[in-house]
Every structure is written in C-alpha cells, then in structure tokens.
Design a protein around this motif. Structure first.
Motif, PDB file in Angstrom:
ATOM      1  N   ILE A  29      19.657  25.081  35.968  1.00  0.00           N
ATOM      2  CA  ILE A  29      20.178  26.419  35.644  1.00  0.00           C
ATOM      3  C   ILE A  29      20.070  27.331  36.869  1.00  0.00           C
ATOM      4  CG2 ILE A  29      19.752  28.468  34.224  1.00  0.00           C
ATOM      5  CD1 ILE A  29      19.081  26.527  31.953  1.00  0.00           C
ATOM      6  N   ILE A  30      18.936  27.243  37.550  1.00  0.00           N
ATOM      7  CA  ILE A  30      18.763  28.087  38.746  1.00  0.00           C
ATOM      8  C   ILE A  30      19.813  27.707  39.799  1.00  0.00           C
ATOM      9  CG2 ILE A  30      17.206  28.592  40.667  1.00  0.00           C
ATOM     10  CD1 ILE A  30      14.902  28.280  38.641  1.00  0.00           C
TER      11      ILE A  30
ATOM     12  N   LEU B  25      22.741  30.113  41.380  1.00  0.00           N
ATOM     13  CA  LEU B  25      22.878  30.337  42.827  1.00  0.00           C
ATOM     14  C   LEU B  25      24.254  29.890  43.314  1.00  0.00           C
ATOM     15  CD1 LEU B  25      19.368  29.196  44.091  1.00  0.00           C
ATOM     16  CD2 LEU B  25      20.257  31.508  43.944  1.00  0.00           C
ATOM     17  N   LEU B  26      24.695  28.756  42.751  1.00  0.00           N
ATOM     18  CA  LEU B  26      26.020  28.254  43.141  1.00  0.00           C
ATOM     19  C   LEU B  26      27.123  29.217  42.730  1.00  0.00           C
ATOM     20  CD1 LEU B  26      26.088  24.433  42.414  1.00  0.00           C
ATOM     21  CD2 LEU B  26      26.695  25.556  44.528  1.00  0.00           C
TER      22      LEU B  26
ATOM     23  N   THR C 246      27.431  22.847  35.890  1.00  0.00           N
ATOM     24  CA  THR C 246      27.568  23.517  34.588  1.00  0.00           C
ATOM     25  C   THR C 246      27.888  22.499  33.498  1.00  0.00           C
ATOM     26  OG1 THR C 246      28.520  25.305  35.854  1.00  0.00           O
ATOM     27  CG2 THR C 246      28.625  25.518  33.491  1.00  0.00           C
ATOM     28  N   SER C 247      28.719  21.513  33.845  1.00  0.00           N
ATOM     29  CA  SER C 247      29.059  20.517  32.827  1.00  0.00           C
ATOM     30  C   SER C 247      27.806  19.740  32.416  1.00  0.00           C
ATOM     31  CB  SER C 247      30.131  19.571  33.353  1.00  0.00           C
ATOM     32  OG  SER C 247      29.593  18.709  34.315  1.00  0.00           O
ATOM     33  N   PHE C 248      26.896  19.510  33.351  1.00  0.00           N
ATOM     34  CA  PHE C 248      25.638  18.834  32.997  1.00  0.00           C
ATOM     35  C   PHE C 248      24.854  19.678  31.990  1.00  0.00           C
ATOM     36  CE2 PHE C 248      24.090  15.181  35.652  1.00  0.00           C
ATOM     37  CZ  PHE C 248      25.345  14.775  36.045  1.00  0.00           C
ATOM     38  N   VAL C 249      24.761  20.952  32.291  1.00  0.00           N
ATOM     39  CA  VAL C 249      23.965  21.820  31.415  1.00  0.00           C
ATOM     40  C   VAL C 249      24.623  21.923  30.037  1.00  0.00           C
ATOM     41  CG1 VAL C 249      23.059  24.154  31.118  1.00  0.00           C
ATOM     42  CG2 VAL C 249      23.074  23.128  33.375  1.00  0.00           C
TER      43      VAL C 249
ATOM     44  N   ASN D 246      34.731  29.631  48.234  1.00  0.00           N
ATOM     45  CA  ASN D 246      34.875  28.234  48.628  1.00  0.00           C
ATOM     46  C   ASN D 246      35.106  27.396  47.368  1.00  0.00           C
ATOM     47  OD1 ASN D 246      34.637  25.656  49.556  1.00  0.00           O
ATOM     48  ND2 ASN D 246      32.852  26.063  50.824  1.00  0.00           N
ATOM     49  N   ASN D 247      36.282  26.817  47.258  1.00  0.00           N
ATOM     50  CA  ASN D 247      36.631  26.102  46.040  1.00  0.00           C
ATOM     51  C   ASN D 247      35.793  24.850  45.842  1.00  0.00           C
ATOM     52  OD1 ASN D 247      38.493  27.646  44.687  1.00  0.00           O
ATOM     53  ND2 ASN D 247      40.130  27.044  46.066  1.00  0.00           N
ATOM     54  N   LEU D 248      35.305  24.272  46.918  1.00  0.00           N
ATOM     55  CA  LEU D 248      34.441  23.094  46.771  1.00  0.00           C
ATOM     56  C   LEU D 248      33.155  23.478  46.047  1.00  0.00           C
ATOM     57  CD1 LEU D 248      34.890  21.381  50.213  1.00  0.00           C
ATOM     58  CD2 LEU D 248      35.701  20.588  48.021  1.00  0.00           C
ATOM     59  N   LEU D 249      32.679  24.668  46.347  1.00  0.00           N
ATOM     60  CA  LEU D 249      31.485  25.140  45.646  1.00  0.00           C
ATOM     61  C   LEU D 249      31.794  25.363  44.176  1.00  0.00           C
ATOM     62  CD1 LEU D 249      29.765  27.633  48.115  1.00  0.00           C
ATOM     63  CD2 LEU D 249      29.259  25.260  47.693  1.00  0.00           C
ATOM     64  N   PHE D 250      33.023  25.794  43.884  1.00  0.00           N
ATOM     65  CA  PHE D 250      33.411  25.960  42.478  1.00  0.00           C
ATOM     66  C   PHE D 250      33.427  24.603  41.765  1.00  0.00           C
ATOM     67  CE2 PHE D 250      35.116  30.156  43.690  1.00  0.00           C
ATOM     68  CZ  PHE D 250      34.618  30.894  42.642  1.00  0.00           C
ATOM     69  N   ILE D 251      33.853  23.559  42.487  1.00  0.00           N
ATOM     70  CA  ILE D 251      33.864  22.221  41.880  1.00  0.00           C
ATOM     71  C   ILE D 251      32.426  21.766  41.618  1.00  0.00           C
ATOM     72  CG2 ILE D 251      34.422  19.786  42.276  1.00  0.00           C
ATOM     73  CD1 ILE D 251      36.855  20.662  43.816  1.00  0.00           C
ATOM     74  N   VAL D 252      31.571  21.960  42.618  1.00  0.00           N
ATOM     75  CA  VAL D 252      30.166  21.563  42.439  1.00  0.00           C
ATOM     76  C   VAL D 252      29.550  22.369  41.298  1.00  0.00           C
ATOM     77  CG1 VAL D 252      27.928  21.412  43.563  1.00  0.00           C
ATOM     78  CG2 VAL D 252      29.972  20.912  44.852  1.00  0.00           C
TER      79      VAL D 252
END
Lengths: 724, 358
Positions: free
Chosen positions: B21-22, B26-27, B47-50, B36-42
């Motif tokens: 979650i943290i 931060l992401l 988020t999908s994990f959570v 940065n769209n790559l950061l949006f993908i990460v």
C-alpha cells in the motif's frame, strides 16, 4: 506436495529476478551484459546456501563483504551517479539474499529488489522491450507470492494432509484424493488470477487520471514551452510536460465564417545560430524575403502601431489576438506580419520590430504583459513546382557571414553520409528537403515527450543514429542540420502550432502545450518556406486534461471579456453596442421574425442568454421541487398525526439534531436513554431537556395540546442545552 | 443460512500488504507528478495486487462451511482428534490456502489446506488435548486465508458450541492396598486369606502381583493371564470420597484433583477385575455395579465433581454404609488424614501414596 510448491517458488522467483534485469536491459545504457547477472546469481545461489550450511566462516566472510561494499558506496555514487549507485546497491542486496538461507523475509527482500530494478529501468526512458519485462514481472510475481504463501504455510503447519471428499459424503465411504492439491485445478485458478491481474493493471493504467501537476517539483526542467525560449538546448534530458492551459485567443474577423483555412503556425521568433547542440537568436544582415526593400517602422504617441510596406501579390490575413501574458521573445502571429496594432493606450510600453531581421515583433514594457492586438499577416504558399525551379545561388544572394551562420552544422561524417544516401534521388533542393522531411516523419522515428539524455557534443547524431525518439525540438533541429549539411540555409522557428476551434464564439484557443519548433528553409526567390518534420499529431486532450483545457479556455475568455468589455469600455464601444442592438431590433421588426438573426444567434451573447434561461429554468424547477417536497412532508405528518402531535414530533426531531451536533451518539436511543446520557455527561440545561421531552410525550402520546407559543419557547430553550 | 456458515472475524493487514500500500501511494504520487506512463503501468500492477487480495480472499471464504466433531469424553491429558470438515459449496471455484486456527488473540495454526475444490469437502483430523477435568467447550475455530498473495488475511469464525467431557486421568494402581483395608466386619484381612479361594482367570493388568500369573495358561494363549483368588463378599467396594472444602488444608485444589484421580484409577482397575464398585460423595452417589457402563458412570461423576460446602454432613451417610456388606474405602483430600482412622466413624482412610504403582 511441498516439493512441488518449492519448485514453483524457485522457478517463479528466478523468473521474477530475470524480469528485473530484463527491464534494466531495455535501458540502452546497460546493454546486454546486464542479463548475465541473473543467470550468474541463480547459478551461485544453491552453492551459497550449501556453503552457509557447511562452513560457519561463510557467514563471517559475507558480512565482511557487506561492510566492504558499504565503504565503497560513496565511491559508487561519485563514479556512477546516484541512480546507478542505487541500482548496484539493489543488486548487491538481492545477491546477498539469494546466496544465503532463504526464509519468508529473505524472499520478500528478493522480490522487492527485483521491483526496484524494474522501477529504476522505468525512470530511465527504456526501450519498448520493457513491456515484455513488465508482463513477465507481473505474472512471475503472482506465482512467486502465491507459492511463497503456500510454502510458508505448509512448512509452518503440522503435516496433516486433509482428505478431500465429495460434499455430503462420509469420510469412510469414498476414497479421498488428498495426495495432490497442487494440481491442474490450482494452476488454472492461478492462471485466471494472472489474467485478472493483467486486466486490472490495464484498467488502472487507463483509468488513473493524469494530472501532471508537478506538485512535488521536477528535476527534468520546466513545463514545455519549447517555442517560447530564446535558445534551445538539445542536450537537456527529461520529461516534457504538456501544459494544457489556454494562453492565446485568436479570431480571424475577415475570413469566411471567421475560420482560417491554412495551416496555423503562430510564429514568435527565429533561431538561426547553431553551436554545440544549442540554437540561439542572432541578427542577420538582411531579411532575405523577396520583393522590394521594405519600409519598416513604428508609430508611437497614440495606439501602438508597427508596420512595414506591403508585398505585392500576397494575401493579407487579419487576426485579432488576446494574450494574458505576451512572450518576451515576440508577439505570436501568422507568418509574415505586415502590421501590428494595439488600440489600447499602454503606459511605459513600446512595440517594435526585432533587430534580428526576421520580422519578429517584441513588446517592451515594465508593466503587465496582457495584450489585445490586431495583426495583418501576408501569407504566401509557393507551389512545389515553383520551389523546384529555384536556382542555387545562395552564396550570391547571401552575405558570407549569414551564409556561414545559416549553413553551419557539426554532424558526424556517418550522419552526413546518411543524409547523402537519403537525398541521392533528389534532383533539386526542394526535393532534398522533402526527402529529409519524409525520412524524419517516417516510421523509423517516434514522437515522445520523454527526452533521452543526449551527449552535449553530438546530440543530433545520437538522435538520428541511436535514439530516434523525441519531441519537436529534436526533429526540427535534425532536419535543419541535415538540410544545412547539403549547403541549403535553414533555421528553426519557435512559436505555437494549431489551435482549438470553438464554434460558439468562432475563435481559436491556443494552449501552452501547442508550443512548437519548426524549420524554415531559405529559397532565394520565395524567401523563407516553412517545413515541419515533427510526426506529432495534435490530438485533442481527453479526460482530466480535457477538463483542464476547457476550464483554462473559459478562464482566458473571462479574462478577455473583463479586459476588453469592462476595463476598456468607453464611449466608442458603448456607441457601437447601442448601434448593433438597435440595428438588430430594427432588422427583426422589419423582417417580422421574433427569432434573432443567424449571426446574432451564433454570438456569445445569445449563448449567455440561453445559458441564463436554462439556469433560470433549473432554479425554478428546483424551487418548485423543494416546495412540493416540504408540502408533502408536512402533509404526510398531518395525515397521521394531529397538529399538536406533528409539532411535538418536530420538537423532538430538533432536540435529537441538537444532541447529535453536540457530539452525542443518538443512534437507536430512546428519549429516556438520551436524557440519562445527558445527565451522565453533566450537560447544562438538563431540566430544559426534561421539559422538552415531557412536552413531547404529553403531546405525542398523551394527546395533550402543544400550543404554538409553548412550542416556540421550547424551541428556544433547546439552544441552552449544552454538553461540557 | 447454511449451518456452519460462520461469521466474519475481521481482517489482518500483513506487513507485505502494508508495504504494498505504501509503495502504491508513493507510485501514485510519482506517476502523477512525472506523468511517466511506465510508472502508471507499475502502479496498475501494484494496485491490482492489492485489489485482488481484498476481493479474492473474501471470495475464497464465501460459501465455505466448517463443521467439527469430537469424542463425547476423553481423559485428562490424553490427546484426541477433532474431525474438522471444511466444505466448499461454491459451484465452480476452488477455495485455496485455508488455515485452520483456534479463535483467540494469539491464534495458533492447527492445520493448513492448500485447496478445497468446488463442491468438495476437506476433512482434517486435528489433534487436541485438554489438561483439566470437567466439561469443556472447545474454543471456536477460525478459517483464515491470505489467498492469493498473502497481503491481507481474511478470517471467518465458526462457533458451534462443541463440548467435551474430560474424565480424570487413569493411572496404573496397586489395587492390593484396597484389599488390605478392613472388610465389612471391621476386621483386618490378610492378603493371603484373600488368595485362598479361586474366583476366575483374567488378563494381566498392571499392578497385579507376578506370583498370581497363570504360567501354563499364559503360555498356551500367548497372553499374560492371572488367577483371581478371592472371596465373594470382598469384591464389593464402595469409594467414599469426601469432597468437602477444607480451608485449612494447604493446596487443597491440588490434593482434591489428586484424590479424584486415585479414586478414578482404582475404580477402573477394580472394575476391570470384575469387582462391584460404587461411589459416594457428600453431593451424590453412584450405586454399586460392574462393567463398562459402571465405569462410565463413575468417571462421569468424577469428571463433574466440584468441592462441596464444608458444612455438609457426610459422616451420617458413611455410618449407614458401614452396615453394608461392601468394603468401604474412604478417601480424603486432607493429607493429614491419609492412613489414619477418621475421627467420627473410626474408618480407615486410604493413603493414596500406597496406591502408586512401583
């Protein structure tokens, strides 16, 4: 079963580690050698574990290695830079965790380090191959986390294997299949989870609003206003942010339907001098525009007026422009301005032609840079045949110094050979220029706002040979230098490209993100001709950006309205308004048509009236709905209760509201309980609360009267009940 | 509601979940700030994990029932199995990664099931042990799952009020000490006299004297057999257990439990030797009887025994029993009286130390 889980855990962990390094591999800086590290680590991991089990000194040695590495960290920062030092630290931690006995915590460390490698790659403008790494990482992470959980649980629990039976079957009646819970069903379930994760990832990626606020500050530089700088530095890396704010409002009052048919290139200034990956302004000896010599002048002492002699056979386009903040580099207008007029009287301000002989017009002022001005531009679009027929006599036409400035380039020999190869089929300068433009606009190059870190000496060579992605500055610079390498004078021009057409007020809105850099090539007979190699499409913003853009556009219009119609409201404007109004009235009466004319119906005033009408109707509807609701509520109470009872209920509801606002939890509590709670808390005015509740009980359930006067006084007394 | 459906017992965010979650927050900030769209993908991946942890762990516990079964009664300190049946009533989706644990703050894991397929049941025999005599309610069980990633743990509690009666512990005892006590006539009998009359032959029990082993018969049957030599009237034994609370006795509860175990062990031993055994206490009595049923009755009474009030009259009841033809074995939790005559009735009080098997 445990061994299967362990195998799944080992494989997924290995893939996860590999995907982290694959992500790093997608950054050009690291190269293919980085991929050797995961293989090496995975090979050494079992050896390390075995050594740790057999020789206690292994622990001591590894700790010593850690301390030694810790001492070298400052050196790595100095040598490799902060980011690479952090990446090397991450690799060290991962290697350390891998080469020791692994418990749950150690596995999480390994996963986290792989994730950090992925993040490190994401922040360094990686190649598209990172997509593979991202997908691999996501899928392996799902398997790794799940296998780790199962591994830990099966190790921690006592080794009891359950009997798996059909529902409602007795344990002894059916043979159980306890042997293999880690089977195809589980694999299918986790595969489904993986698919869900991919879909969710895409959903979050697509659905997360893009704010681009830069609220935490950015190391990469300012918000992109590439066209509005006096110089362009190509070696500056970072991320180009698109600012959706509306900066300019433009109208074409004399064009059909007030809409301009040609390409919208709002020229601000030119930069003819190139040196060490940087474009700068520089004065030329001449303008090199065709035609007779021009009278260039400015009029002062009244409205600011800058003009020059008109060129024959050129179409004049009138623009009315409003800018909240005029750039210091020049006034944006279509190429080539013939006259600029500022009707407003500005104090401590002057409008002048720039000295650079490029027809840039600058506003010199110490006061506000808000400006509304009219521009008349002479637009010329020479035909390709005419340009092809040009004669190569640059050295005769241009002064030596100007020719040297306008043809200077420092491209490497390989790049020049490449340009020669591209233009080998071209028979004239125009075709050469077109060939270069087509190559740059072709599929080999990608428009990107993530600007790679180019070397300061040969930035354009790196762009053309290695990176091949970037924004308009790189494309325009590359084209200009490539053209110059063929001995053709060229320069870059900064300004804005395009504009959002609004049918409501028949105007264009130019956003800050439309700032652009393009190329002008000198053709001796026709002067400077515009070329634009940037493959970027001016896409309309979507989502939050669109909202920002719309809001910003309305804000600009509101400012313009305030500035033009309120601040600058004078007798002339008043007269013209009255004249227009009376003319419209007469026209409508004469035609016998109550509807306003087409012209006026499209105007902003009509829209305001329409909006006003809609808002009024909505307000009226809301008021009627509120009245009906209140009436209905009252009548609902009246239907069941007497007037006194309804009043008592209202009083009790007020009492409850009062207590709730005082911070008392009133949910599910009876009047008696509420009173007890008040007493327990030592509330002030408890006797008043008792009186209110007594009156409520008497009227509501005892059918005793609750006079209006008593109701009013009790209502007042409610205010005196206070919790300490 | 399906029986054994259970109820929610809260969620627990594990440390990796907190870290996720943290990281996600931060992401989000970094992605929004840099665009940065790559950061949006990460960010999407994290988020999908959570999100999946929240949804799938709830889903995993949906339509899962837990039922359990345990023996009616067990002996103190003796391990027994609780048959736990976990049924997955979902039509197509399996339930994965279930941990069975006892409800409570510091819940220990009792077992782990990797997967219960759809419309299937998993039966887990969980070993359990109770260390106190009496009627016990087995603590509720809880099912917990961290599926799929172990970031968040969802729990469901199943209260079924399962009860187990815990008998006193049975130890090997020397029953001969009972036979040495005075008989109904009040005259001491020697052990030798008891051995004059043949009564029966039976299997060897711990505590039997070796000289009574019937060697030839044992050799023929392959099992140790002993000869029972006794007179008919000496096989009636009544245990008179004084359960009255004696405040002056130091560590009374311990002695109380000890004498209950002695009585239980002696009763079981004697019943196995075909004795007729009864039990009397200030608060109740079990009539004399033989066999397994009598054993169960005596143990059940002993399992539920609580100290009686000190003012209760037990002596009168004992005096009545003196006229009975059975041998009366008095047992007291007061160590001072062990091996002495009782002050009121003049009866010998059993010394539990003598019954301990060598």
């Amino acid at each position: 079963m445990r061994s299967r889980v362990e195998t799944a855990l080992r494989i997924s962990t290995g893939v996860m580690i590999f995907s982290g390094y694959l992500a790093l591999f997608s950054v050009r800086e690291y190269g293919v050698t980085i991929l050797a590290i995961p293989f090496l680590l995975l090979l050494l991991a079992p050896i390390g574990e075995s050594l740790e089990r057999r020789f206690p000194i292994y622990q001591v040695l590894s700790r010593a290695a850690t301390i030694a590495y810790g001492c070298f960290i400052p050196l790595t920062v100095l040598t490799w830079g902060l980011l690479n030092a952090v990446i090397s630290l991450v690799i060290f931690i991962q290697a350390y965790s891998l080469m020791h006995r692994k418990e749950e915590r150690n596995y999480y460390h390994i996963f986290l380090m792989s994730f950090f490698l992925l993040l490190g790659a994401c922040s360094q403008s990686p190649e598209p191959s990172i997509a593979v790494a991202l997908l691999l990482f996501l899928l392996s992470a799902i398997w790794a986390f799940m296998s780790l959980r199962l591994h830990v649980e099966t190790c921690a629990s006592q080794s009891i294997l359950p009997d798996i039976l059909p529902l409602h079957a007795a344990i002894s009646s059916v043979p159980s299949d306890a042997g293999s819970p880690f089977d195809a069903g589980l694999v299918a379930s986790v595969s489904l989870v993986s698919l869900l994760a991919v879909l969710l990832t895409l959903g979050v990626f697509l659905g997360t609003p893009r704010i681009e606020a830069g609220f935490l500050g950015r190391g990469e530089g300012e918000i992109a206003r590439t066209g509005l700088n006096r110089s362009v530095d190509l070696s500056r890396a970072g991320l180009l942010m698109e600012d959706q704010r509306a900066v300019m409002h433009a109208e074409f009052p004399e064009e059909p339907e007030r809409r301009y048919g040609g390409p919208l290139y709002w020229r601000v200034t030119t930069m003819p001098q190139y040196y060490r990956s940087q474009w700068n302004r520089r004065s030329l000896r001449e303008t090199y525009e065709p035609g007779p010599s021009y009278l260039i002048g400015a009029r002062s002492g009244g409205p600011l007026d800058v003009f020059r002699k008109r060129m024959p056979d050129r179409r004049v386009v009138h623009q009315t422009i409003y800018m909240d903040e005029v750039p210091e580099e020049g006034l944006p207008c279509l190429d080539l301005p013939q006259r600029v007029l500022v009707s407003e009287k500005l104090r401590n301000a002057a409008l002048a032609w720039d000295d650079a002989q490029d027809f840039s017009i600058v506003l010199r002022t110490t006061a506000s840079r808000r400006l509304s001005y009219d521009v008349w531009s002479e637009v010329d679009t020479p035909s390709p045949d005419a340009l092809r027929a040009e004669v190569h006599n640059y050295q005769e036409r241009l002064s030596t110094s100007d020719y040297e400035v306008l043809t200077y380039q420092d491209l490497l020999r390989e790049t020049r050979e490449r340009v020669t190869q591209i233009t080998r089929d071209a028979k004239n300068d125009y075709d050469r220029v077109l060939a270069i433009q087509s190559w740059l606009s072709g599929p080999d190059f990608v428009y990107s706002t993530a600007i790679p870190a180019l070397p300061p000496d040969h930035a354009i060579d790196s762009f053309l040979t290695t990176y091949r992605r970037g924004h308009c500055e790189l494309f325009a610079s590359a084209m200009a230098l490539m053209i110059r390498s063929q001995g053709i004078p060229a320069r870059v021009v900064s300004g804005f490209r395009g504009g959002d057409w609004s049918g409501i007020d028949q105007s264009y809105t130019v956003r800050a993100s439309m700032a652009h850099l393009w190329v002008e090539v000198l053709f001796p007979t026709h002067g400077w001709v515009v070329f634009d190699p940037s493959p970027r499409l001016d896409e309309a913003p979507t989502g939050l950006r669109r909202m920002t853009s719309i809001l910003s556009s309305y804000l600009l219009r509101a400012k313009m309205f305030w500035y033009q119609r309120v601040i600058r409201y004078d007798s002339g404007l008043q007269f013209s308004r009255l004249r227009n109004l009376s003319l419209n009235l007469i026209r409508s009466i004469w035609s016998g048509d109550a509807e306003p004319s087409a012209a006026s119906s499209a105007g902003p005033g009509t829209v305001s009236r329409r909006t006003l009408f809609v808002v009024t109707v909505l307000l009226c509807a809301a008021a009627v709905a509120a009245l009906l609701w209140m009436r209905r509520r009252k009548s609902a109470l009246r239907r069941l209760l007497t007037e006194d009872q309804a009043r008592a209920v209202q009083l009790y509801q007020r009492f409850r509201r009062r207590l709730r606002r005082s911070g008392l939890d009133i949910r599910g509590k009876s009047p008696r309980e509420l009173l007890n709670e008040l007493a327990a808390r030592g509330a002030l005015g408890i006797e008043r609360a008792e009186a209110v509740l007594k009156a409520y009980h008497d009227a509501r359930f005892g059918k005793r009267p609750l006079a209006r006067a008593l109701y009013a006084s009790l209502k007042r007394e409610l205010r005196l009940i206070r919790l300490p | 509601m399906r029986p054994g459906q259970g109820r929610r017992a809260g969620n627990r965010l594990r440390l990796p979940g907190l870290v996720f979650i943290i990281i996600a927050m931060l992401l989000l900030m970094a992605a929004l700030n840099t665009g940065n769209n790559l950061l949006f993908i990460v960010l999407g991946g994290v988020t999908s994990f959570v999100l999946m942890s929240v949804v799938l762990s709830s889903w995993s516990l949906r339509n899962v029932t837990l039922r359990r079964d345990a023996p009616y009664a067990v002996h103190r300190g003796e391990p027994f199995l609780i048959e736990t049946r976990i049924e997955n009533h979902k039509l197509s989706m399996p339930t994965i990664g279930l941990r069975v644990e006892a409800a409570g703050r510091d819940a220990e894991s009792l077992g782990f099931i990797v997967k219960v397929p759809a419309r299937r049941a998993a039966v887990l025999n969980i070993p359990y042990m109770l260390n106190r005599r009496g009627l016990h309610r087995i603590p509720a069980f809880r099912l917990a799952t961290g599926f799929p990633f172990g970031l968040l743990e969802k729990r469901r509690r199943y209260d079924d009020e399962l009860e187990v009666l815990v008998y006193p512990r049975i130890r090997a005892m020397r029953a001969a000490v009972v036979e040495k006590l005075p008989g109904p006539a009040g005259v001491a009998r020697s052990a030798a006299a008891d051995g004059e009359e043949y009564f029966s032959i039976r299997e060897y029990l711990p505590g039997d004297e070796i000289r009574r082993i019937a060697w030839r018969i044992s050799a023929r049957l392959g099992v140790w057999m002993v000869r029972e030599m006794s007179r008919q009237h000496s096989r009636f034994v009544i245990f008179a257990l004084d359960t009255r609370w004696t405040p002056e006795v130091d560590r009374f509860p311990e002695h109380f439990e000890e004498v209950i175990e002695v009585v239980a062990s002696l009763a079981v031993t004697l019943l196995k030797r075909q004795f007729n055994v009864g039990l009397v206490t200030p608060t109740g009595a079990v009539e004399g009887g033989e066999g397994v049923g009598q054993e169960r009755r005596i143990l059940e009474m002993l399992a539920r025994l609580e100290p009686a009030p000190p003012e209760m009259d037990f002596e009168t009841r004992l005096r009545k029993l003196e006229s009975h033809e059975a041998r009366l074995v008095c047992v007291s939790p007061d160590p001072a009286l062990w091996g002495q005559r009782s002050t009121s009735g003049g009866l010998w009080i059993l010394d539990p130390r003598e019954t301990v098997h060598a």
